[in-house]
Design a protein around this motif. Structure first.
Motif, PDB file in Angstrom:
ATOM      1  N   THR A 257       0.821  -1.212   0.000  1.00 16.91           N
ATOM      2  CA  THR A 257       0.000   0.000   0.000  1.00 16.91           C
ATOM      3  C   THR A 257       0.856   1.264   0.000  1.00 16.91           C
ATOM      4  O   THR A 257       0.419   2.307  -0.474  1.00 16.91           O
ATOM      5  N   HIS A 258       2.087   1.176   0.549  1.00 14.68           N
ATOM      6  CA  HIS A 258       2.989   2.325   0.627  1.00 14.68           C
ATOM      7  C   HIS A 258       4.344   1.905   0.061  1.00 14.68           C
ATOM      8  O   HIS A 258       4.962   0.957   0.561  1.00 14.68           O
ATOM      9  N   LYS A 282      -3.140  -2.606  -4.711  1.00 14.43           N
ATOM     10  CA  LYS A 282      -3.587  -1.941  -3.483  1.00 14.43           C
ATOM     11  C   LYS A 282      -2.779  -0.682  -3.167  1.00 14.43           C
ATOM     12  O   LYS A 282      -2.949  -0.096  -2.094  1.00 14.43           O
ATOM     13  N   ARG A 284      -1.491   2.760  -2.380  1.00 13.86           N
ATOM     14  CA  ARG A 284      -2.135   4.019  -2.008  1.00 13.86           C
ATOM     15  C   ARG A 284      -1.166   5.196  -2.040  1.00 13.86           C
ATOM     16  O   ARG A 284      -1.556   6.305  -2.361  1.00 13.86           O
ATOM     17  N   GLU A 285       0.098   4.943  -1.664  1.00 12.40           N
ATOM     18  CA  GLU A 285       1.085   6.024  -1.641  1.00 12.40           C
ATOM     19  C   GLU A 285       2.331   5.585  -2.400  1.00 12.40           C
ATOM     20  O   GLU A 285       2.900   4.529  -2.108  1.00 12.40           O
ATOM     21  N   SER A 309      -3.191   2.149 -10.364  1.00  5.97           N
ATOM     22  CA  SER A 309      -4.338   1.578  -9.669  1.00  5.97           C
ATOM     23  C   SER A 309      -5.257   2.689  -9.176  1.00  5.97           C
ATOM     24  O   SER A 309      -4.809   3.771  -8.778  1.00  5.97           O
ATOM     25  N   SER A 311      -6.621   2.854  -6.511  1.00  6.70           N
ATOM     26  CA  SER A 311      -6.423   3.062  -5.070  1.00  6.70           C
ATOM     27  C   SER A 311      -5.375   4.124  -4.785  1.00  6.70           C
ATOM     28  O   SER A 311      -5.274   4.610  -3.653  1.00  6.70           O
ATOM     29  N   LEU A 312      -4.555   4.507  -5.780  1.00 10.47           N
ATOM     30  CA  LEU A 312      -3.470   5.459  -5.553  1.00 10.47           C
ATOM     31  C   LEU A 312      -4.035   6.827  -5.178  1.00 10.47           C
ATOM     32  O   LEU A 312      -4.787   7.433  -5.942  1.00 10.47           O
ATOM     33  N   SER A 313      -3.651   7.318  -4.000  1.00  5.41           N
ATOM     34  CA  SER A 313      -4.147   8.619  -3.542  1.00  5.41           C
ATOM     35  C   SER A 313      -3.029   9.620  -3.290  1.00  5.41           C
ATOM     36  O   SER A 313      -3.294  10.821  -3.223  1.00  5.41           O
ATOM     37  N   THR A 335      -3.947   8.886 -13.394  1.00  7.33           N
ATOM     38  CA  THR A 335      -4.484   8.678 -12.042  1.00  7.33           C
ATOM     39  C   THR A 335      -5.825   9.386 -11.956  1.00  7.33           C
ATOM     40  O   THR A 335      -6.006  10.455 -12.544  1.00  7.33           O
ATOM     41  N   ASN A 337      -7.793   9.336  -8.717  1.00  7.22           N
ATOM     42  CA  ASN A 337      -8.265   9.584  -7.350  1.00  7.22           C
ATOM     43  C   ASN A 337      -7.206  10.207  -6.453  1.00  7.22           C
ATOM     44  O   ASN A 337      -7.253  10.043  -5.237  1.00  7.22           O
TER      45      ASN A 337
END
Length: 662
Positions: A257-258, A282, A284-285, A309, A311-313, A335, A337
């Motif tokens: 995720t990171h 998955k 996110r960062e 993805s 999910s990348l924020s 991207t 999101n």
């Protein structure tokens, strides 16, 4: 009846109602540990009573009375202070060495000694004998030497943190791969060297791995691809680490995720790496900092068949070599999101299309500091209706502030923006009306070329909490309209050319802002007059009036005038007269500077009556005498005192930890 008695005892033990005293052998071990420690801050002051299970930092097993937890982490709290940079405002720690008597705590499951000072000592090898440990935190302790191989004996260990021991050197021991239950490993911020051992790939339960900011060399071992439970992976920074030719190992980390690659020297040589990262389901960062990325590298990826993805924020691409604003279009096409985008410390300039603002309908934080943007380029971001924070420090803005903000405020961003920093540019003009930014809470215009008087009636945003306009060339005073901002907590107008009377300035701030203001910085101006009554500023904690032209005497009612004050800086003014015997300093005061004035008289114990928090006292370059009786037991302990050209009658060395005389 017997049955009920047994049940009662069991319940009492289970819920901690039945008290069991500690085991004498383990108590003795703790006292030996204490004897080897320097405890200037009283962390072990409770370690005197018969029952060690009641001592601070100790937890015993309710059934066996064995010590199972030893938590003596230190505490250092940092606060940004504009003139001197970062410094610790409060601290509490132990120092010297860890005594081997801790070997007796055979049942210990949790050991936390982080943020203490064990300078010039090595990590004790005997810690490897504490085989019941599940949790070991020795971060930020200033250890030197190498990581002992005996650590590999801690077969039950799940959490291991050695971060930020800068002098810790040598290789990561290969035996670390024996810690088969390990879930968290942080070795960042040290001086570890050699290659990253492939044995880390044996830690199949590992979820968090941080190896940044060491002196490693060679390739990232492909065995890291075995860590299928890994959700956080941070690599790179301050060393010559390279990625291996194949990216297959990374594609196995489907739980990530990171992910951070920092200063990976050959990352930009293989486009397949970025494709692999983009497919992590998955994620996110993502941070790809100082990896030599350029416009050409990223634009070689066609957005039609390349997407991150959903999910990348968070995407951080700072310290690379981007030059063209087309990077914004690439980001918006790949991207959907993003909440945070960091493109600071590149070479970006110019306007981007409106498509970026319209497409980034989740973006809240945008970091563009240290690029080459002009003021007019802010128009590119005026239609990001979700934007909360925009940082554009250190760019190439030379226009008038009014025109910059007018162009920027034409879009919906004026309703959403909460933080705006334009510091360290070359922005000119006056401070205009700012009320159009209705949600703004923090505004930093420091280090620019603003000049002239702030026009009377200039309105601040109604929710503004912090305003910093230091290091400009503002003249005059503070408009009365500033005092009508009922949420204002910090006002920094230091290092300008303000020349208004101090009483007038504080009268102008005495509207509803007197109930909210906590920090006021007016240092290094030409403010004159005498010290007014500040008592209506009920929440004021910091007052900086240094390097002005303030005259008169110190009021004897300082303590009642500043009921909440923690920091008072009055140095390098024209204060004069004799210190009144009735003067009492504010009880909450932590730092006091009266240097370089013309104050006279004697400061005695009574002036510091009931003060418990004073840490810094600066009285140099006055005609003062500090007279402290030898038997006075002060309730505070100074870290620093400056008394140049003052007379010192009696100074209790218990009261003063460090005496700095210049």
């Amino acid at each position: 009846m017997t049955f009920m008695f047994v049940v009662s005892v069991v319940l009492q033990v289970a819920y901690g109602q039945h008290h069991i005293r500690c085991i004498p052998k383990e108590r003795d071990a703790l006292l030996q540990f204490k004897a080897a420690i320097v405890d200037d801050y009283g962390m072990l002051s409770s370690w005197t009573t018969p029952d060690c299970c009641q001592w601070e930092g100790i937890l015993c097993n309710n059934l066996t009375a064995h010590i199972i937890r030893l938590d003596l982490h230190g505490e250092v709290h940092y606060e940004y202070f504009y003139r001197y940079g970062y410094y610790g405002v409060s601290q509490r720690y132990i120092s010297r060495e860890i005594h081997m008597s801790l070997m007796e705590l055979r049942h210990l499951r949790y050991l936390n000694l982080s943020f203490n000072d064990f300078k010039d000592t090595n990590i004790p090898e005997f810690l490897g004998s504490l085989t019941n440990l599940r949790y070991l935190d020795l971060s930020s302790c200033r250890f030197s030497g190498q990581i002992p191989t005996q650590i590999s004996s801690l077969s039950h260990l799940k959490y291991f943190n050695l971060a930020h021991n800068y002098y810790l050197n040598g290789p990561i021991p290969r035996e670390i791969g024996n810690l088969s239950l390990l879930e968290y490993l942080d070795l960042s911020g040290n001086s570890l060297e050699g290659s990253v051992p492939s044995q880390i790939g044996n830690l199949y339960r590992l979820q968090y791995l941080d190896l940044r900011y060491n002196s490693f060399e060679g390739e990232v071992p492909s065995q890291l691809g075995n860590l299928s439970n890994l959700h956080t992976l941070y690599l790179g920074g301050r060393y010559d680490l390279k990625v291996v030719t194949t990216d297959q190992w990374l594609s196995n980390l489907t739980s990530l995720t990171h992910f951070s690659f920092n200063s990976i020297s050959n990352f930009n040589s293989s486009p397949s790496w970025l494709r692999t990262i983009a497919k992590l389901p998955k994620l996110r960062e993502l941070s790809l900092i100082e990896c030599g990325l350029s416009d050409h590298f990223l634009l070689s990826f066609n957005p039609s068949n390349f997407n991150f993805s959903t999910s990348l924020s968070v995407l951080r691409l700072s310290d690379n070599s981007f030059t063209q604003p087309t990077i914004f279009q690439w980001v918006s096409n790949t991207t959907s999101n993003l909440v945070e985008l960091d493109l600071s410390s590149n070479l970006l300039k110019g306007l981007t299309s409106n498509h970026f603002g319209l497409a980034m309908n989740s973006l809240e934080h945008l970091y563009l500091s240290n690029n080459l943007f002009k003021g007019e380029d802010l128009k590119s971001f005026m239609n990001i209706c979700t934007l909360h924070s925009l940082y554009m420090d250190g760019n190439n803005m030379t226009e008038d502030l009014s025109s910059i903000l007018h162009n920027f405020s034409c879009g919906c961003v004026r309703y959403s923006l909460q933080e705006l920093s334009l510091r360290n540019n070359q922005i000119k003009g006056i401070v205009p009306d700012l009320s159009v930014f209705s949600s703004l809470k923090i505004l930093d215009l420091s280090d620019n070329q603003l000049s002239g008087k702030i026009p009377e009636g200039t309105r601040l945003p109604s929710h503004l909490e912090q305003l910093s306009v230091r290091f400009n060339s503002l003249e005059g005073g503070v408009p009365k309209s500033f005092g009508s901002t009922c949420t204002l907590e910090l006002l920094d107008l230091s290092d300008n050319k303000l020349s208004e009377d101090l009483t007038v300035i504080f009268n102008h701030l005495s509207g509803c802002s007197r109930y909210s203001l906590e920090e006021i910085y007016l240092g290094q101006n030409k403010v004159n007059g005498t010290l007014p009554d500040f008592s209506i500023f009920a929440k004021l904690e910091t007052l900086d009036l240094r390097l002005n032209q303030i005259s008169g005497t110190l009021p004897s009612n300082l303590a009642t005038m500043f009921s909440s004050l923690k920091e008072l800086y009055l140095d390098s003014n024209r204060l004069n007269g004799t210190i009144s015997e009735d003067l009492r300093f504010p009880l909450e005061l932590e730092e006091l500077s009266l240097m370089s004035n013309s104050l006279k008289g004697v400061l005695t114990d009574s002036h510091f009556y009931n003060m418990t928090k004073l840490r810094i006292l600066m009285l140099s370059d006055n005609s003062l005498t500090l007279e402290v009786t030898q038997n006075w037991a002060s309730a505070f302990q100074l870290d620093s005192i400056e008394l140049r050209y003052c007379s010192k009658m009696v100074l209790d060395q218990i009261w003063i930890v460090k005496l700095d005389e210049y």
